[in-house]
Design a protein around this motif. Structure first.
Motif, short mmCIF file in Angstrom:
data_model
loop_
_atom_site.label_atom_id
_atom_site.label_comp_id
_atom_site.label_asym_id
_atom_site.label_seq_id
_atom_site.Cartn_x
_atom_site.Cartn_y
_atom_site.Cartn_z
N VAL A 12 61.50 0.75 11.31
CA VAL A 12 61.56 -0.41 10.36
C VAL A 12 62.36 0.20 9.13
O VAL A 12 62.59 0.99 8.82
CB VAL A 12 59.90 -0.71 9.87
CG1 VAL A 12 59.72 0.47 8.96
CG2 VAL A 12 60.22 -1.82 9.15
N GLY A 16 60.06 -2.98 4.70
CA GLY A 16 59.52 -3.71 6.02
C GLY A 16 58.16 -3.31 5.73
O GLY A 16 57.37 -2.58 5.11
N SER A 17 57.33 -3.87 7.00
CA SER A 17 56.03 -3.74 7.37
C SER A 17 55.79 -3.26 8.59
O SER A 17 56.47 -3.55 9.34
CB SER A 17 54.93 -4.89 7.02
OG SER A 17 55.30 -5.41 5.59
N ASP A 84 53.02 -1.86 4.05
CA ASP A 84 54.07 -2.95 3.37
C ASP A 84 54.56 -1.87 2.25
O ASP A 84 54.58 -0.97 2.12
CB ASP A 84 53.20 -3.91 2.74
CG ASP A 84 52.17 -4.86 3.58
OD1 ASP A 84 51.09 -5.03 3.26
OD2 ASP A 84 52.67 -5.29 4.66
#
Length: 124
Positions: A12, A16-17, A84
């Motif tokens: 990611v 981002g998460s 997150d």
């Protein structure tokens, strides 16, 4: 005996998460506190978060407080770690673990069962 399997890791971009899942076997899942740890290459294992047996008590490491959220679904025998605002320094293998101890244990030695881990890589 509890068998734990993590999933949801991957690559990611920073900011981002990801949501990690930890599926547990056995009918006694709700008796255990569930914790999440990580280990980066060349570093010691690091505690991240724990939720008690009912989900009513949670405790987080300062490094992830406000960014990560732990939860559990006892009906589904699953624990979750919502991550997150990910940073490159969050890159590591992430492990879930189950503890017979009361409350919200944070020491690795307090945990009785461990999953095999899932890799999380955060690119800058």
């Amino acid at each position: 005996q509890v068998h734990l399997v993590e999933s949801g890791g991957g690559l990611v971009q920073a900011g981002g998460s990801l949501r990690l899942s930890c599926a547990a076997s056995g009918r006694t899942f709700s008796r255990y506190a569930m914790g999440w740890f990580r280990q980066a290459p060349g570093k010691e294992r690091e505690f991240l978060a724990v939720v008690n047996w009912s989900g009513g008590a949670k405790y987080y490491a300062d490094s992830v407080k406000g960014r990560f959220t732990i939860s559990r679904d006892n009906a589904e025998n699953t624990s979750y770690l919502q991550m997150d605002s990910l940073k490159p320094e969050d890159t590591a293998v992430y492990y879930c673990a189950a503890s017979n101890r009361n409350g919200t244990p944070w020491r690795g030695n307090d945990y009785d069962y461990w999953g095999q881990g899932t890799q999380v890589t955060v690119s800058s």
